[in-house]
Design a protein around this motif. Structure first.
Motif, PDB file in Angstrom:
ATOM      1  N   LEU A 291       7.157 -56.328 -75.239  1.00 11.94           N
ATOM      2  CA  LEU A 291       6.865 -57.207 -76.737  1.00 11.94           C
ATOM      3  C   LEU A 291       5.443 -57.174 -77.198  1.00 11.94           C
ATOM      4  O   LEU A 291       5.017 -56.644 -78.083  1.00 11.94           O
ATOM      5  CB  LEU A 291       7.510 -58.445 -76.757  1.00 11.94           C
ATOM      6  CG  LEU A 291       9.058 -58.716 -77.115  1.00 11.94           C
ATOM      7  CD1 LEU A 291       9.240 -60.034 -77.324  1.00 11.94           C
ATOM      8  CD2 LEU A 291       9.187 -57.963 -78.459  1.00 11.94           C
ATOM      9  N   TYR A 292       4.900 -57.504 -75.951  1.00 16.97           N
ATOM     10  CA  TYR A 292       3.323 -57.624 -76.308  1.00 16.97           C
ATOM     11  C   TYR A 292       2.610 -56.325 -76.683  1.00 16.97           C
ATOM     12  O   TYR A 292       1.493 -56.242 -77.429  1.00 16.97           O
ATOM     13  CB  TYR A 292       2.363 -58.343 -75.151  1.00 16.97           C
ATOM     14  CG  TYR A 292       1.082 -58.420 -75.358  1.00 16.97           C
ATOM     15  CD1 TYR A 292       0.515 -59.428 -76.226  1.00 16.97           C
ATOM     16  CD2 TYR A 292       0.039 -57.860 -74.571  1.00 16.97           C
ATOM     17  CE1 TYR A 292      -0.639 -59.518 -76.437  1.00 16.97           C
ATOM     18  CE2 TYR A 292      -1.347 -57.938 -74.812  1.00 16.97           C
ATOM     19  CZ  TYR A 292      -1.644 -58.967 -75.821  1.00 16.97           C
ATOM     20  OH  TYR A 292      -2.999 -59.276 -75.801  1.00 16.97           O
ATOM     21  N   ALA A 293       3.194 -55.305 -76.152  1.00 20.48           N
ATOM     22  CA  ALA A 293       2.725 -53.946 -76.290  1.00 20.48           C
ATOM     23  C   ALA A 293       3.171 -53.285 -77.606  1.00 20.48           C
ATOM     24  O   ALA A 293       2.882 -52.308 -77.801  1.00 20.48           O
ATOM     25  CB  ALA A 293       3.231 -52.825 -75.095  1.00 20.48           C
ATOM     26  N   ASP A 294       4.326 -54.155 -78.350  1.00 17.53           N
ATOM     27  CA  ASP A 294       4.798 -53.585 -79.361  1.00 17.53           C
ATOM     28  C   ASP A 294       3.929 -53.187 -80.523  1.00 17.53           C
ATOM     29  O   ASP A 294       3.182 -54.294 -80.830  1.00 17.53           O
ATOM     30  CB  ASP A 294       6.090 -54.310 -79.896  1.00 17.53           C
ATOM     31  CG  ASP A 294       7.019 -53.594 -80.923  1.00 17.53           C
ATOM     32  OD1 ASP A 294       7.961 -53.302 -80.658  1.00 17.53           O
ATOM     33  OD2 ASP A 294       6.548 -53.882 -82.223  1.00 17.53           O
ATOM     34  N   PRO A 295       3.880 -52.084 -81.231  1.00 12.95           N
ATOM     35  CA  PRO A 295       2.717 -51.902 -82.199  1.00 12.95           C
ATOM     36  C   PRO A 295       3.064 -52.464 -83.382  1.00 12.95           C
ATOM     37  O   PRO A 295       2.003 -52.855 -84.058  1.00 12.95           O
ATOM     38  CB  PRO A 295       3.071 -50.378 -82.465  1.00 12.95           C
ATOM     39  CG  PRO A 295       4.359 -49.923 -81.699  1.00 12.95           C
ATOM     40  CD  PRO A 295       4.712 -50.798 -80.831  1.00 12.95           C
TER      41      PRO A 295
END
Lengths: 437, 315
Positions: A291-295
């Motif tokens: 989720l943290y890496a979700d653009p």
């Protein structure tokens, strides 16, 4: 000369074949989710070092327990290694599905003191707390929350919240604050779109609503028994605190979740959050790296917080240990994998790739808390986790709770007290059948 | 002397085979040929049934083979028949059965009657109508969850468009009162074409001369319908009801995908409940008793129904 050549050729072939036989083709079974992909990546090192090849059998969460427990119960040889849910440990041990690892740990110098005590207790031991190990803690996890940090930081929203509640908008410090924030966002217009409070767990089929409800029960001080090991549930399971917590969860469901949110678990929570439908979402730490890496909603837009306390701190335990399946014909190679996985440097890489290591060398590292925006919350949550029954009859106990909770929370049948009383009746029947009552 | 079929067959039989079976009586040869089928039948049907009956009197759990098995008499049957939750699932099943069959017969027969009237594009419409039953029930269940979605679902939108109700104000699969109807609607959508096809076969089997005779007798269309069409299609219709009744009594996949038995246990049909008892809770003895009760119920009802069907055919 010809005979000696023939003998030499035979010897070389024999050696080559014996070498080939030592290189096994191992199958590791787990749920299909983000950390599983990290494990595939991590396991490439094992393949390179050992010469074994790894296959993976990943099953989507809603079918994971069904599929794997059927596999174990039928003595199936599909899995050499299984990262099974923490609640399966009792059944895995008593029904002979898992290999007891004490002798192996002693021989290989693997110490359970090298892993966080809460994870060893939850993922490895049976009977609980006894030094009988049936798994190595593989994936620490707990239920926590993510939220739209960018929405929380907006002046117009902050002002509206202050006006409505008289306090500043921020990460909730109690369960009741959590509900208040969720209700504030429910039906609110943000950037021309109607958004809702929070995505919580309401799923009926597997374990969803139980995992969600216990997220409220534990902070209120819920206990399964008055005296551990006595199965005396009356007054514990249906305590006034438990009733209040259950009523709270129902109010949360009724007043602060998106419409049609009647059968939702991890996937639905992620979808609701990623699509910008909700301000907050309940889910397992395992999903937080992704989720943290979700653009779209990741990076600066997302924040994380541990399940808020009420009467006490309390988070629902997730996570799993890795076990060697006793029906495997490649036990030595499987144990080799466990030995490799237990190494501190492998555990460090496991965390880096997105897995949640339980190794103290990783968790106690001074830089751990700052290594990810949710790392500190993870440590905090693991300090207050509580798990569901880990009894061999766990499936019966779980399904009874699924039914009673869904009947009350979603189907609006009866009162919280009646639901918990009925649950005690169900559980009593199970323990009577088990000969424990 | 006349050459009989038996003689010709004997001559055509290869010599080694003939030699091998020579000396066996006709009855013995018949047994040799029938034995594999009987063995399969015993192994696949009869033995499991007897074994299930045996297990139904025990507390056996298939996932706990080491635990030992105890015979507990009729306790499983007593528990099932006095369990309020089981009766609720029976009620849910009865509701589902009655209304799906009612709507499927009503709509299926009407469609068949309309399709039977010759018009342009008749075949195309038949093909379009039967499309739903060609889909997998799991797929149907899955995509109807999207159609029923309160915020983006087409179903809610259409209802909202025609009724003026806010589409997101009602939840078909989340509401206790609407969920049982949501599964009825989907099953009706999917299986009405099946009933239609059977009715169509019935309608097309009625000879035209009967209607012509009725026309000569100046019978009205209404009278022709009730005295010719309905009685002659009735055996077909009853067969369709039998098929759909048996199918829907064991309905599982579509409903699991659609509602998962929820909300609460509102749409938990007996087959879903039985699966949970047998393969999730692993109460094998209990589930065996449950299965036997269901088997006796279906078998009993089907036998009565088949007798009624035969009587209708004889008329």
């Amino acid at each position: 000369m010809t005979i000696s050549r023939l003998l030499a050729a035979t010897a070389v072939t024999t050696i080559a074949l014996s070498g080939a036989a030592a290189a096994e083709n191992l199958t590791l079974c787990w749920a299909a989710w983000d950390p599983a992909n990290a494990l595939v990546e991590l396991s490439k090192d094992f393949e390179a070092q050992s010469g074994h090849t790894m296959n993976f059998e990943f099953v989507p969460w809603p079918n994971f327990a069904d599929r794997m427990l059927n596999e174990l119960n039928s003595g199936g040889k599909l899995c050499d290694l299984l990262i099974g849910d923490s609640q399966w440990i009792g059944g895995g041990a008593e029904n002979g599905h898992y290999v007891k690892l004490n002798d192996f740990f002693a021989k290989e110098g693997i110490s359970m003191d090298d892993f966080a005590p809460a994870t060893v207790y939850a993922y490895s031991t049976w009977p609980k707390g006894e030094p009988n190990y049936y798994a190595l803690p593989a994936m620490g996890d707990a239920n926590a929350w993510y939220y739209r940090k960018d929405w929380f930081a907006r002046d117009d929203i902050k002002a509206a919240f202050k006006e409505k509640t008289g306090r500043d908008l921020g990460e909730p410090k109690t369960q009741k604050e959590l509900l208040e924030i969720a209700q504030f966002f429910q039906g609110r217009e943000i950037d021309g779109k109607t958004v809702y409070g929070a995505a919580i767990f309401t799923e009926r089929g597997s374990e969803g609503i139980t995992m969600g409800v216990t997220g409220a029960l534990y902070p209120w001080g819920f206990k399964y028994e008055n005296t551990p090991g006595k199965y005396d549930m009356e007054g514990a399971v249906n305590s006034p605190e438990a009733v209040e917590a259950l009523e709270f969860y129902k109010e949360f469901y009724k007043t602060a979740t998106p419409p049609g949110y009647t059968n939702s678990y991890m996937g639905e929570s992620l979808d609701a959050f990623k699509s910008g439908q909700v301000a907050m979402g309940m889910n397992w730490f395992a999903f937080f790296p992704g989720l943290y890496a979700d653009p779209v909603v990741g990076g600066d837009k997302i924040g994380f917080f541990v399940n808020p306390p009420q009467n006490q701190a309390g988070s629902t335990l997730g996570g799993q240990g890795i076990s060697v399946v006793s029906y495997s014909e490649k036990r030595d190679a499987a144990l080799e994998y466990v030995k490799w996985f237990a190494q501190p440097e492998v555990q460090q890489k496991w965390w880096t790739l997105g897995g949640y290591s339980c190794h103290v060398a990783v968790l106690n590292d001074p830089g751990f808390k700052d290594s990810a925006p949710f790392a500190g919350d993870f440590l905090e949550a693991m300090g207050g986790v509580q798990d569901f029954w880990q009894e061999p009859a766990y499936a019966e106990l779980l399904l009874a709770m699924q039914k009673r909770m869904h009947d009350y929370v979603v189907a609006d049948q009866g009162t919280a007290k009646e639901a918990l009383d009925a649950l005690i009746e169900d559980w009593t029947e199970v323990f009577e059948d088990e000969g424990k009552l | 002397m006349t050459d009989t079929i038996a003689d010709r067959a004997a001559r055509a039989t290869p010599v080694p085979v003939a030699r091998r079976i020579r000396g066996l009586s006709d009855r013995a040869i018949a047994w040799v040929f029938v034995a594999p089928t009987i063995f399969l039948l015993l192994a696949v049907n009869i033995f499991p049934l007897i074994w299930t009956i045996n297990l139904s009197f025990t507390d056996f759990k298939a996932n706990r083979a080491t635990r030992g098995v105890e015979y507990i008499g009729l306790r499983n049957y007593e528990r099932i028949l006095t369990d309020e939750d089981i009766w609720l699932t029976m009620q849910a099943t009865a509701h589902f059965l009655f209304w799906t069959i009612f709507f499927q017969v009503l709509i299926g027969f009407t469609l068949a009657w309309l399709i039977n009237r010759k018009f342009r594009g008749n075949d195309l419409w038949t093909t379009i109508i039967v499309l739903p039953m060609m889909l997998s029930p799991a797929v149907v269940g899955n995509f109807w969850t999207f159609l029923y979605q309160p915020q983006i679902g087409l179903f809610n939108y259409v209802v909202g468009f025609f009724s003026g109700v806010d589409p997101s104000s009602f939840e078909m699969i989340g509401s206790v009162s609407l969920a049982p109807w949501s599964i009825v609607i989907v099953d009706t959508w999917m299986w009405t074409p099946f009933v239609m096809l059977i009715c169509l076969a019935g309608l097309r089997s009625i000879p035209d001369y009967i209607y012509e005779a009725a026309e000569i007798d100046r019978a009205s269309k209404w009278r022709q319908f009730w005295t010719i069409t309905v009685p002659m299609v009735l055996p077909f219709l009853m067969l369709a009801v039998l098929f759909r009744g048996i199918e829907n009594f064991k309905m599982f996949d579509l409903v699991v995908q659609l509602t998962g038995g929820g909300p609460g246990s509102t749409t938990e049909l007996t087959s879903i409940n039985l699966k949970r008892e047998a393969f999730e809770k692993w109460r094998t003895g209990y589930a065996s008793a449950y299965a036997i009760i269901l088997f006796v119920t279906v078998f009993g009802l089907a036998s009565i129904y088949v007798k009624a069907l035969n009587k209708v055919k004889e008329r």
